[in-house]
Design a protein around this motif. Structure first.
Motif, PDB file in Angstrom:
ATOM      1  N   VAL A 198      72.078 -43.399  19.093  1.00  0.00           N
ATOM      2  CA  VAL A 198      71.128 -44.300  18.433  1.00  0.00           C
ATOM      3  C   VAL A 198      69.923 -44.546  19.336  1.00  0.00           C
ATOM      4  N   TRP A 199      70.159 -44.852  20.593  1.00  0.00           N
ATOM      5  CA  TRP A 199      69.081 -45.160  21.541  1.00  0.00           C
ATOM      6  C   TRP A 199      68.100 -44.001  21.677  1.00  0.00           C
ATOM      7  N   LEU A 200      68.616 -42.781  21.834  1.00  0.00           N
ATOM      8  CA  LEU A 200      67.736 -41.613  21.956  1.00  0.00           C
ATOM      9  C   LEU A 200      66.967 -41.364  20.664  1.00  0.00           C
ATOM     10  N   GLY A 201      67.657 -41.511  19.530  1.00  0.00           N
ATOM     11  CA  GLY A 201      67.006 -41.296  18.239  1.00  0.00           C
ATOM     12  C   GLY A 201      65.907 -42.302  17.959  1.00  0.00           C
ATOM     13  N   GLN A 202      66.159 -43.567  18.265  1.00  0.00           N
ATOM     14  CA  GLN A 202      65.168 -44.614  18.023  1.00  0.00           C
ATOM     15  C   GLN A 202      63.920 -44.448  18.882  1.00  0.00           C
ATOM     16  N   ARG A 203      64.071 -43.871  20.036  1.00  0.00           N
ATOM     17  CA  ARG A 203      62.953 -43.725  20.957  1.00  0.00           C
ATOM     18  C   ARG A 203      62.323 -42.333  20.942  1.00  0.00           C
ATOM     19  N   GLY A 204      62.795 -41.483  20.043  1.00  0.00           N
ATOM     20  CA  GLY A 204      62.243 -40.132  19.953  1.00  0.00           C
ATOM     21  C   GLY A 204      62.526 -39.292  21.191  1.00  0.00           C
ATOM     22  N   LEU A 205      63.636 -39.567  21.829  1.00  0.00           N
ATOM     23  CA  LEU A 205      63.992 -38.858  23.065  1.00  0.00           C
ATOM     24  C   LEU A 205      65.108 -37.831  22.807  1.00  0.00           C
ATOM     25  N   THR A 206      65.055 -37.204  21.652  1.00  0.00           N
ATOM     26  CA  THR A 206      66.128 -36.285  21.281  1.00  0.00           C
ATOM     27  C   THR A 206      66.208 -35.056  22.187  1.00  0.00           C
ATOM     28  N   GLN A 207      65.159 -34.800  22.966  1.00  0.00           N
ATOM     29  CA  GLN A 207      65.203 -33.664  23.892  1.00  0.00           C
ATOM     30  C   GLN A 207      66.250 -33.889  24.991  1.00  0.00           C
ATOM     31  N   TRP A 208      66.705 -35.132  25.164  1.00  0.00           N
ATOM     32  CA  TRP A 208      67.735 -35.448  26.145  1.00  0.00           C
ATOM     33  C   TRP A 208      69.150 -35.269  25.604  1.00  0.00           C
ATOM     34  N   GLN A 209      69.279 -35.019  24.295  1.00  0.00           N
ATOM     35  CA  GLN A 209      70.609 -34.890  23.701  1.00  0.00           C
ATOM     36  C   GLN A 209      71.430 -33.747  24.292  1.00  0.00           C
ATOM     37  N   PRO A 210      70.850 -32.564  24.524  1.00  0.00           N
ATOM     38  CA  PRO A 210      71.687 -31.502  25.115  1.00  0.00           C
ATOM     39  C   PRO A 210      72.289 -31.904  26.466  1.00  0.00           C
ATOM     40  N   PHE A 211      71.484 -32.505  27.330  1.00  0.00           N
ATOM     41  CA  PHE A 211      71.984 -32.904  28.646  1.00  0.00           C
ATOM     42  C   PHE A 211      72.965 -34.071  28.557  1.00  0.00           C
ATOM     43  N   LEU A 212      72.555 -35.151  27.862  1.00  0.00           N
ATOM     44  CA  LEU A 212      73.360 -36.371  27.854  1.00  0.00           C
ATOM     45  C   LEU A 212      74.560 -36.318  26.912  1.00  0.00           C
TER      46      LEU A 212
END
Length: 122
Positions: free
Chosen positions: A51-65
């Motif tokens: 949710v946090w990554l999606g809300q902030r448009g930081l989806t590029q961190w999804q593969p790593f995190l």
């Protein structure tokens, strides 16, 4: 494509190392409290981060995190996310089937592998 793969690999190495360290610290005979703790904590963190990554448009961190770090820490977190995603889509039957098949088939496959290998070594 190479950067996401390296990102997942690095996160996976860190997550697996963290799982190992937690296992060493929480190892108790009789009940797998370390595995249970890692699975619950990893699932909780997956819920927060997705949710946090999606809300902030930081989806590029999804593969790593998500895939790497939490996937290496506990693959149960990915299973939990997929289950909740099905439920949120209103696919309760599919979610229940996914849980039953995942747990039943995975435990069954492990048991089959154990039986087969013990039969080979007998």
């Amino acid at each position: 494509m190479i950067f996401p793969v390296l990102s997942v690999a690095l996160g996976g190495a860190l997550g697996a190392s963290a799982r190992f360290l937690v296992g060493v610290q929480l190892a108790r005979p009789g009940f797998p409290v370390a595995v249970l703790g890692v699975n619950v904590l990893g699932s909780f963190l997956m819920g927060l981060l997705v949710v946090w990554l999606g809300q902030r448009g930081l989806t590029q961190w999804q593969p790593f995190l998500l895939t790497g770090l939490l996937g290496g820490f506990t693959t149960f977190s990915a299973f939990s996310l997929e289950t909740v995603t099905l439920i949120e889509r209103g696919q309760m039957g599919a979610a229940m089937l996914y849980v039953a098949l995942s747990v039943g088939l995975s435990v069954g496959a492990l048991a089959l592998g154990v039986v087969m290998m013990r039969g080979l070594s007998a």
